[in-house]
Design a protein around this motif. Structure first.
Motif, PDB file in Angstrom:
ATOM      1  N   TYR A 171      -8.677  -9.890 -58.626  1.00 39.52           N
ATOM      2  CA  TYR A 171      -8.108 -10.779 -57.622  1.00 39.52           C
ATOM      3  C   TYR A 171      -6.964 -10.091 -56.880  1.00 39.52           C
ATOM      4  O   TYR A 171      -6.134  -9.438 -57.486  1.00 39.52           O
ATOM      5  CB  TYR A 171      -7.535 -12.039 -58.269  1.00 39.52           C
ATOM      6  N   ALA A 172      -6.911 -10.257 -55.592  1.00 38.38           N
ATOM      7  CA  ALA A 172      -5.777  -9.757 -54.816  1.00 38.38           C
ATOM      8  C   ALA A 172      -5.686 -10.526 -53.500  1.00 38.38           C
ATOM      9  O   ALA A 172      -5.407  -9.978 -52.464  1.00 38.38           O
ATOM     10  CB  ALA A 172      -5.914  -8.269 -54.550  1.00 38.38           C
ATOM     11  N   GLU A 173      -5.941 -11.826 -53.526  1.00 37.89           N
ATOM     12  CA  GLU A 173      -6.010 -12.596 -52.292  1.00 37.89           C
ATOM     13  C   GLU A 173      -4.696 -13.331 -52.016  1.00 37.89           C
ATOM     14  O   GLU A 173      -3.911 -13.584 -52.917  1.00 37.89           O
ATOM     15  CB  GLU A 173      -7.143 -13.615 -52.342  1.00 37.89           C
ATOM     16  N   THR A 174      -4.496 -13.625 -50.750  1.00 38.72           N
ATOM     17  CA  THR A 174      -3.321 -14.363 -50.345  1.00 38.72           C
ATOM     18  C   THR A 174      -3.487 -15.829 -50.721  1.00 38.72           C
ATOM     19  O   THR A 174      -4.552 -16.400 -50.547  1.00 38.72           O
ATOM     20  CB  THR A 174      -3.101 -14.238 -48.827  1.00 38.72           C
ATOM     21  N   THR A 175      -2.425 -16.416 -51.230  1.00 38.04           N
ATOM     22  CA  THR A 175      -2.470 -17.817 -51.636  1.00 38.04           C
ATOM     23  C   THR A 175      -1.325 -18.582 -50.994  1.00 38.04           C
ATOM     24  O   THR A 175      -0.314 -18.013 -50.594  1.00 38.04           O
ATOM     25  CB  THR A 175      -2.360 -17.971 -53.164  1.00 38.04           C
ATOM     26  N   SER A 176      -1.516 -19.866 -50.888  1.00 35.20           N
ATOM     27  CA  SER A 176      -0.477 -20.725 -50.348  1.00 35.20           C
ATOM     28  C   SER A 176      -0.792 -22.151 -50.766  1.00 35.20           C
ATOM     29  O   SER A 176      -1.614 -22.375 -51.664  1.00 35.20           O
ATOM     30  CB  SER A 176      -0.419 -20.592 -48.817  1.00 35.20           C
ATOM     31  N   THR A 177      -0.155 -23.126 -50.133  1.00 30.19           N
ATOM     32  CA  THR A 177      -0.462 -24.532 -50.370  1.00 30.19           C
ATOM     33  C   THR A 177      -0.610 -25.232 -49.030  1.00 30.19           C
ATOM     34  O   THR A 177      -0.131 -24.756 -47.999  1.00 30.19           O
ATOM     35  CB  THR A 177       0.655 -25.230 -51.176  1.00 30.19           C
ATOM     36  N   TRP A 178      -1.294 -26.349 -49.039  1.00 28.66           N
ATOM     37  CA  TRP A 178      -1.397 -27.183 -47.846  1.00 28.66           C
ATOM     38  C   TRP A 178      -1.132 -28.622 -48.253  1.00 28.66           C
ATOM     39  O   TRP A 178      -1.252 -28.978 -49.426  1.00 28.66           O
ATOM     40  CB  TRP A 178      -2.771 -27.056 -47.185  1.00 28.66           C
ATOM     41  N   GLN A 179      -0.753 -29.441 -47.281  1.00 28.21           N
ATOM     42  CA  GLN A 179      -0.419 -30.834 -47.566  1.00 28.21           C
ATOM     43  C   GLN A 179      -1.495 -31.744 -47.006  1.00 28.21           C
ATOM     44  O   GLN A 179      -1.786 -31.732 -45.811  1.00 28.21           O
ATOM     45  CB  GLN A 179       0.942 -31.204 -46.976  1.00 28.21           C
ATOM     46  N   ALA A 180      -2.098 -32.528 -47.879  1.00 30.81           N
ATOM     47  CA  ALA A 180      -3.137 -33.469 -47.485  1.00 30.81           C
ATOM     48  C   ALA A 180      -2.520 -34.687 -46.804  1.00 30.81           C
ATOM     49  O   ALA A 180      -1.302 -34.889 -46.823  1.00 30.81           O
ATOM     50  CB  ALA A 180      -3.947 -33.893 -48.707  1.00 30.81           C
ATOM     51  N   SER A 181      -3.380 -35.520 -46.224  1.00 30.86           N
ATOM     52  CA  SER A 181      -2.895 -36.674 -45.458  1.00 30.86           C
ATOM     53  C   SER A 181      -2.171 -37.698 -46.320  1.00 30.86           C
ATOM     54  O   SER A 181      -1.391 -38.499 -45.814  1.00 30.86           O
ATOM     55  CB  SER A 181      -4.063 -37.345 -44.734  1.00 30.86           C
ATOM     56  N   ASP A 182      -2.416 -37.678 -47.643  1.00 27.41           N
ATOM     57  CA  ASP A 182      -1.718 -38.612 -48.523  1.00 27.41           C
ATOM     58  C   ASP A 182      -0.439 -38.013 -49.096  1.00 27.41           C
ATOM     59  O   ASP A 182       0.189 -38.602 -49.976  1.00 27.41           O
ATOM     60  CB  ASP A 182      -2.638 -39.074 -49.659  1.00 27.41           C
ATOM     61  N   GLY A 183      -0.060 -36.834 -48.604  1.00 29.47           N
ATOM     62  CA  GLY A 183       1.183 -36.207 -49.026  1.00 29.47           C
ATOM     63  C   GLY A 183       1.053 -35.241 -50.185  1.00 29.47           C
ATOM     64  O   GLY A 183       2.030 -34.573 -50.533  1.00 29.47           O
ATOM     65  N   ALA A 184      -0.122 -35.147 -50.784  1.00 24.79           N
ATOM     66  CA  ALA A 184      -0.303 -34.251 -51.935  1.00 24.79           C
ATOM     67  C   ALA A 184      -0.252 -32.795 -51.483  1.00 24.79           C
ATOM     68  O   ALA A 184      -0.724 -32.435 -50.402  1.00 24.79           O
ATOM     69  CB  ALA A 184      -1.632 -34.540 -52.624  1.00 24.79           C
ATOM     70  N   THR A 185       0.338 -31.959 -52.320  1.00 32.82           N
ATOM     71  CA  THR A 185       0.390 -30.518 -52.077  1.00 32.82           C
ATOM     72  C   THR A 185      -0.683 -29.838 -52.922  1.00 32.82           C
ATOM     73  O   THR A 185      -0.707 -29.991 -54.137  1.00 32.82           O
ATOM     74  CB  THR A 185       1.775 -29.955 -52.436  1.00 32.82           C
ATOM     75  N   VAL A 186      -1.575 -29.108 -52.248  1.00 30.71           N
ATOM     76  CA  VAL A 186      -2.745 -28.543 -52.919  1.00 30.71           C
ATOM     77  C   VAL A 186      -2.770 -27.026 -52.713  1.00 30.71           C
ATOM     78  O   VAL A 186      -2.649 -26.557 -51.579  1.00 30.71           O
ATOM     79  CB  VAL A 186      -4.048 -29.161 -52.366  1.00 30.71           C
ATOM     80  N   PRO A 187      -2.943 -26.244 -53.782  1.00 28.45           N
ATOM     81  CA  PRO A 187      -3.032 -24.787 -53.629  1.00 28.45           C
ATOM     82  C   PRO A 187      -4.353 -24.361 -52.982  1.00 28.45           C
ATOM     83  O   PRO A 187      -5.372 -25.033 -53.130  1.00 28.45           O
ATOM     84  CB  PRO A 187      -2.956 -24.271 -55.082  1.00 28.45           C
ATOM     85  N   PHE A 188      -4.310 -23.243 -52.267  1.00 28.07           N
ATOM     86  CA  PHE A 188      -5.545 -22.692 -51.720  1.00 28.07           C
ATOM     87  C   PHE A 188      -5.445 -21.174 -51.641  1.00 28.07           C
ATOM     88  O   PHE A 188      -4.355 -20.594 -51.721  1.00 28.07           O
ATOM     89  CB  PHE A 188      -5.870 -23.294 -50.347  1.00 28.07           C
ATOM     90  N   CYS A 189      -6.592 -20.525 -51.472  1.00 28.17           N
ATOM     91  CA  CYS A 189      -6.688 -19.073 -51.294  1.00 28.17           C
ATOM     92  C   CYS A 189      -7.347 -18.783 -49.958  1.00 28.17           C
ATOM     93  O   CYS A 189      -8.142 -19.577 -49.463  1.00 28.17           O
ATOM     94  CB  CYS A 189      -7.517 -18.439 -52.410  1.00 28.17           C
ATOM     95  N   ARG A 190      -7.037 -17.632 -49.408  1.00 25.45           N
ATOM     96  CA  ARG A 190      -7.694 -17.219 -48.163  1.00 25.45           C
ATOM     97  C   ARG A 190      -7.933 -15.725 -48.170  1.00 25.45           C
ATOM     98  O   ARG A 190      -7.163 -14.949 -48.731  1.00 25.45           O
ATOM     99  CB  ARG A 190      -6.869 -17.623 -46.946  1.00 25.45           C
ATOM    100  N   TRP A 191      -9.043 -15.343 -47.549  1.00 24.02           N
ATOM    101  CA  TRP A 191      -9.419 -13.950 -47.382  1.00 24.02           C
ATOM    102  C   TRP A 191      -9.725 -13.759 -45.894  1.00 24.02           C
ATOM    103  O   TRP A 191     -10.655 -14.377 -45.369  1.00 24.02           O
ATOM    104  CB  TRP A 191     -10.644 -13.611 -48.213  1.00 24.02           C
ATOM    105  N   LEU A 192      -8.975 -12.919 -45.201  1.00 20.25           N
ATOM    106  CA  LEU A 192      -9.108 -12.768 -43.754  1.00 20.25           C
ATOM    107  C   LEU A 192      -9.702 -11.416 -43.405  1.00 20.25           C
ATOM    108  O   LEU A 192      -9.566 -10.441 -44.163  1.00 20.25           O
ATOM    109  CB  LEU A 192      -7.742 -12.932 -43.090  1.00 20.25           C
ATOM    110  N   PRO A 193     -10.368 -11.312 -42.241  1.00 21.24           N
ATOM    111  CA  PRO A 193     -10.953 -10.034 -41.815  1.00 21.24           C
ATOM    112  C   PRO A 193      -9.866  -8.984 -41.610  1.00 21.24           C
ATOM    113  O   PRO A 193      -8.688  -9.310 -41.421  1.00 21.24           O
ATOM    114  CB  PRO A 193     -11.648 -10.385 -40.492  1.00 21.24           C
ATOM    115  N   PRO A 194     -10.229  -7.721 -41.640  1.00 22.40           N
ATOM    116  CA  PRO A 194      -9.265  -6.650 -41.365  1.00 22.40           C
ATOM    117  C   PRO A 194      -8.611  -6.852 -40.001  1.00 22.40           C
ATOM    118  O   PRO A 194      -9.215  -7.414 -39.079  1.00 22.40           O
ATOM    119  CB  PRO A 194     -10.120  -5.376 -41.392  1.00 22.40           C
ATOM    120  N   HIS A 195      -7.380  -6.402 -39.886  1.00 23.49           N
ATOM    121  CA  HIS A 195      -6.634  -6.561 -38.637  1.00 23.49           C
ATOM    122  C   HIS A 195      -7.414  -5.951 -37.476  1.00 23.49           C
ATOM    123  O   HIS A 195      -7.901  -4.828 -37.551  1.00 23.49           O
ATOM    124  CB  HIS A 195      -5.270  -5.884 -38.763  1.00 23.49           C
TER     125      HIS A 195
END
Length: 318
Positions: free
Chosen positions: A23-47
């Motif tokens: 594993y070496a992916e970027t992670t963060s969190t997002w906020q759902a419409s009910d206010g919950a904070t949920v973790p997520f991962c993302r993998w983006l194309p090369p610059h």
């Protein structure tokens, strides 16, 4: 053994599996419409690489978003933006009390669509939902309920868990009692229950100790009401394929023991889709089991098929 951890810098540190980074992916969190904070991962194309589209990967039962790393790395190198959000009640869900005891499957479905809309952000890019096992059930439900203009252009269902046996009418009172008592057999019996589950859905070439040892699976057991929510979700989506008209790919292993419980064969399930562009893809290896991307002998062929199919169908919908 898998041993990734979340560092303060917002990245999963590279873990080692048989001496190789996993594993070496970027992670963060997002906020759902009910206010919950949920973790997520993302993998983006090369610059500098132009984005082909957005892939939303939906985890299965007891999976964490980070476990889509192989698909994320594979597709991002080819120009796809890949995102995966943890399901509430599992993975790295920040709400400790609901780990293994979450019971609102409708919220899982709503989260998929909200999360996808946030990643698209009004851009004119095609979106595909990819689900694994329970994630396939939720991806199908989300695709069928997505708001106009935000519905996915393509759907990939890996080992769809529509075979979950919905409790018969005479057993539901017992299930209700178990829900009230929040009895949790997996927590009572410990790793043995998880090992039994792994033996059912994985071949002996799957990454060892994945279910028992990964700290990304912070929930090591589930209440009956949690599992009942999974049953309810599977029961709900049985008639949804008739409403789905976008291209769909169904992938499965021919040695998947969960299909022994199915009321429909994979072909019968595919035939229920209204889409005129649908494909059933059994893994060419007859030993292929349920967890295709975690099996080191099966994953490469699965990755190649998934990316080739997306290349064909994400282009046609632009």
């Amino acid at each position: 053994m898998i041993c990734s951890c979340l560092s303060g810098g917002g990245r999963y540190q590279a873990s080692m599996c048989q001496g190789r980074p996993l594993y070496a992916e970027t992670t963060s969190t997002w906020q759902a419409s009910d206010g919950a904070t949920v973790p997520f991962c993302r993998w983006l194309p090369p610059h500098g690489m132009r984005s082909k589209g957005i892939v939303i990967a939906v985890p299965g039962l007891d999976e964490a978003c980070v476990e889509w790393a192989r698909l994320g790395r594979h597709l991002s190198k080819q120009g796809y933006e890949v995102f995966s959000s943890d399901l509430r009640g599992q993975g790295r869900d920040l709400a400790h009390p609901q780990r293994g005891n979450y019971h609102r499957w409708q919220r899982w479905v709503q989260d998929v669509n909200e999360f996808a809309a946030r990643q698209k952000k009004g851009r004119n890019l095609p979106v595909a939902y990819v689900g694994q096992s329970l994630g396939s059930v939720l991806a199908l439900a989300a695709a069928s309920s997505a708001p106009a203009g935000n519905a996915p252009a393509a759907l990939v269902l890996q080992s769809p868990a529509l075979v979950l046996p919905y409790p018969p009418w005479y057993a539901r009172p017992l299930v209700a009692v178990a829900q009230i008592a929040t009895l949790n057999l997996a927590r009572v019996t410990g790793p043995a229950a998880l090992k039994l589950g792994r033996n059912v859905v994985m071949s002996n070439t799957a990454d060892e100790m994945l279910w028992e040892m990964s700290p990304d699976r912070l929930c090591k057991g589930f209440s009956y009401r949690y599992l009942s929510a999974c049953f309810d979700a599977g029961h709900h989506v049985r008639n949804l394929p008739a409403r789905h008209s976008a291209p769909v790919l169904v992938q499965y292993g021919r040695s998947d023991k969960l299909f022994d419980l199915a009321q429909r064969s994979p072909q019968e399930f595919l035939d229920t889709f209204h889409s005129s562009d649908k494909e059933l893809w059994p893994h060419p290896d007859p030993k292929a089991n349920h967890d295709l991307l975690n099996d080191r002998l099966m994953r490469d062929v699965t990755l190649k098929k998934t990316s080739a199919w997306l290349d064909q169908h994400m282009v046609t919908v632009r």
